[in-house]
Write a protein that holds these residues in place. Structure first.
Motif, short mmCIF file in Angstrom:
data_model
loop_
_atom_site.label_atom_id
_atom_site.label_comp_id
_atom_site.label_asym_id
_atom_site.label_seq_id
_atom_site.Cartn_x
_atom_site.Cartn_y
_atom_site.Cartn_z
N TRP A 35 0.87 -1.20 0.05
CA TRP A 35 -0.09 0.00 0.16
C TRP A 35 0.85 1.25 0.10
O TRP A 35 2.08 1.15 0.19
N SER B 91 0.16 5.83 0.39
CA SER B 91 -0.68 6.89 0.51
C SER B 91 -0.25 8.44 -0.23
O SER B 91 0.99 8.35 -0.23
N GLU C 124 -7.91 2.39 -5.27
CA GLU C 124 -8.04 3.12 -4.19
C GLU C 124 -8.83 2.38 -3.13
O GLU C 124 -9.91 1.99 -3.19
N HIS D 245 -5.91 7.12 4.50
CA HIS D 245 -4.76 7.17 5.63
C HIS D 245 -4.62 8.40 6.08
O HIS D 245 -4.54 9.41 5.55
N GLU E 98 -5.10 11.81 3.54
CA GLU E 98 -4.41 11.12 2.23
C GLU E 98 -5.31 10.16 1.86
O GLU E 98 -5.84 9.48 2.56
N LYS F 137 -5.57 6.30 0.40
CA LYS F 137 -4.86 5.10 0.44
C LYS F 137 -4.77 4.23 -0.70
O LYS F 137 -6.03 4.13 -1.30
#
Length: 146
Positions: A104, A106, A124, A128, A132, A134
């Motif tokens: 992952w 961000s 998507e 986060h 943001e 993630k």
């Protein structure tokens, strides 16, 4: 241009690139120390740099501990030359050669990075932190991109 593994001696130039970007800027450059960079490229994961004429113009770092892309940045003077895609692909190829756990990252909303990651096949998956976006890349999705 050469893409190669990042070494501790590259950290000074990596920091120059990181602090030169116009989007996804750090509120305080001291938030990412030289020690942090060294720790991520030597212990937690691995990093790569793009070098041209002895100057680092882009870099990326993957974190195997938290299954995270810790950084992918290109100096503004070298954007739109395919460097980000090359670094991205080398990094994910390495990451998925080590583990098949989804990775992952961000990034700030409404930036060019959002479009870049979507174009590379990232999904998507939420928010986060406070603000943001993630994104996630699965092993299966990465293999489809190849």
């Amino acid at each position: 241009m050469v893409i190669r593994e990042a070494k501790p001696r590259d950290i000074e130039q990596i920091q120059i690139v990181r602090n030169s970007v116009k989007e996804n800027t750090l509120s305080d450059p001291r938030l990412v120390s030289d020690h942090d960079c060294e720790y991520f490229i030597t212990t937690r994961g691995k990093g790569w740099v793009c070098e041209t004429d002895g100057k680092i113009v882009g870099f990326c770092i993957a974190d195997l501990v938290k299954n995270n892309i810790w950084a992918l940045f290109i100096h503004p003077e070298y954007e739109n030359r395919g460097i980000g895609k090359q670094l991205h692909d080398v990094m994910l190829q390495w990451y998925f050669s080590k583990k098949q756990t989804p990775v992952w990252l961000s990034t700030t909303p409404e930036t060019r990075a959002v479009g870049f990651y979507k174009k590379q096949g990232w999904n998507e998956i939420g928010i986060h932190g406070e603000d943001e976006i993630k994104f996630e890349m699965t092993y299966t999705n990465w293999k489809k991109q190849q």
